[in-house]
Design an enzyme around this catalytic site. Structure first.
Site, PDB file in Angstrom:
ATOM      1  N   HIS A 163      69.594 -52.739  17.959  1.00 23.27           N
ATOM      2  CA  HIS A 163      68.835 -53.705  17.176  1.00 23.27           C
ATOM      3  C   HIS A 163      67.469 -53.178  16.737  1.00 23.27           C
ATOM      4  O   HIS A 163      66.759 -53.869  15.998  1.00 23.27           O
ATOM      5  CB  HIS A 163      68.636 -54.992  17.986  1.00 23.27           C
ATOM      6  CG  HIS A 163      69.905 -55.728  18.247  1.00 23.27           C
ATOM      7  ND1 HIS A 163      70.726 -56.204  17.247  1.00 23.27           N
ATOM      8  CD2 HIS A 163      70.515 -56.086  19.418  1.00 23.27           C
ATOM      9  CE1 HIS A 163      71.778 -56.810  17.775  1.00 23.27           C
ATOM     10  NE2 HIS A 163      71.676 -56.745  19.089  1.00 23.27           N
TER      11      HIS A 163
ATOM     12  N   GLU B 122      77.327 -58.820  28.527  1.00 24.52           N
ATOM     13  CA  GLU B 122      76.478 -59.763  27.798  1.00 24.52           C
ATOM     14  C   GLU B 122      77.272 -60.835  27.058  1.00 24.52           C
ATOM     15  O   GLU B 122      76.781 -61.428  26.098  1.00 24.52           O
ATOM     16  CB  GLU B 122      75.562 -59.008  26.830  1.00 24.52           C
ATOM     17  CG  GLU B 122      76.239 -57.935  26.018  1.00 24.52           C
ATOM     18  CD  GLU B 122      75.249 -57.068  25.242  1.00 24.52           C
ATOM     19  OE1 GLU B 122      74.082 -57.474  25.089  1.00 24.52           O
ATOM     20  OE2 GLU B 122      75.654 -55.988  24.794  1.00 24.52           O
TER      21      GLU B 122
ATOM     22  N   ASP C 114      72.249 -62.137  24.492  1.00 20.76           N
ATOM     23  CA  ASP C 114      73.599 -62.319  23.961  1.00 20.76           C
ATOM     24  C   ASP C 114      74.462 -63.156  24.893  1.00 20.76           C
ATOM     25  O   ASP C 114      75.342 -63.896  24.429  1.00 20.76           O
ATOM     26  CB  ASP C 114      74.263 -60.956  23.725  1.00 20.76           C
ATOM     27  CG  ASP C 114      73.855 -60.349  22.393  1.00 20.76           C
ATOM     28  OD1 ASP C 114      73.480 -61.111  21.489  1.00 20.76           O
ATOM     29  OD2 ASP C 114      73.909 -59.117  22.263  1.00 20.76           O
TER      30      ASP C 114
END
Length: 246
Positions: A46, A145, A171
């Site tokens: 990310h 996650e 997440d």
């Protein structure tokens, strides 16, 4: 091994405080290494990292701090690029099943232990023998996650070759459809128990130094003590608030 291995740190008992870097700045990685955390995480999933800046960031840490690369995804290309850059460890996201875990492990090792392609500028600096020796010092972390990952955590943790599990709380909250601390805490406790049952260190994403301290007290070996985004945001807000007229 050109750069420090994470394996001796994982083999110990000390808390492993991490600095999480997402802004894609090699100088920031150098500053982070100067602070001497146990390890630095480069968020390639990310974050704003490009391949050249990843190489520069790992080079700038010198021999001081192991670098963990949170890969963009669970593919041979993403894992190989992180390891070719000299990362001491890959942290592979969104592991939900035993097959996902096997795929990550396979991509992280040269034959005959896996199917990682040999090459890259940095791995071959010392020759093929050095490249193969460095392979034995690479640590593979798997991110749990999602709800499916939590449910399969025991089976995942039982696979040989895994070095640690790491919980992605953001997440996981999305996957669970709840940010209730009790609900997410129960999920995290399941993953921690699975890791402990199979002799693996377990890490967790925490948003502050205080949260990291609490996580260590709960038995998590790895936690995020600081991130570049939060530090920059908090520092700017604090400075502007202090400069504002009374």
């Amino acid at each position: 091994m050109l750069f420090p291995s994470l394996k001796p740190i994982l083999a110990g008992n000390a808390a492993i405080d991490l600095v999480w870097l997402a802004l894609g700045s090699a100088p920031m990685a150098e500053f982070a290494a100067h602070a001497r955390p146990a390890a630095i995480v480069l968020d390639l999933q990310h974050g704003l990292w490009e391949r050249g800046t990843v190489e520069a960031a790992i080079a700038s840490t010198g021999q001081r701090v192991p670098v963990i690369a949170r890969c963009a995804d669970n593919t041979h290309a993403a894992i190989a690029q992180a390891l070719d850059a000299g990362a001491a460890s890959v942290l592979v996201p969104l592991i939900e099943t035993v097959d996902d875990a096997r795929r990550a492990l396979d991509a992280s090792r040269y034959p005959p232990r896996g199917s990682r392609s040999a090459g890259g500028v940095r791995p071959l600096l010392g020759g093929v023998a050095a490249m193969l020796e460095a392979d034995t010092q690479v640590s593979v972390g798997l991110m749990i996650e999602t709800v499916a990952g939590v449910e399969n955590a025991q089976a995942i943790a039982a696979l040989p070759g895994i070095d640690y599990l790491f919980i992605g709380t953001g997440d996981l909250s999305l996957s669970r459809g709840s940010s209730d601390p009790d609900v997410i805490g129960h999920d995290c406790a399941q993953v921690l128990a699975a890791a402990r049952a199979h002799g693996l260190p377990c890490g967790i994403y925490t948003g502050s130094a205080e949260a990291a301290r609490q996580a260590h007290g709960q038995g998590y070996r790895m936690a995020v003590a600081a991130s570049d985004i939060d530090l920059l945001k908090q520092g700017l807000q604090s400075a502007l608030a202090a400069a504002a007229p009374a």
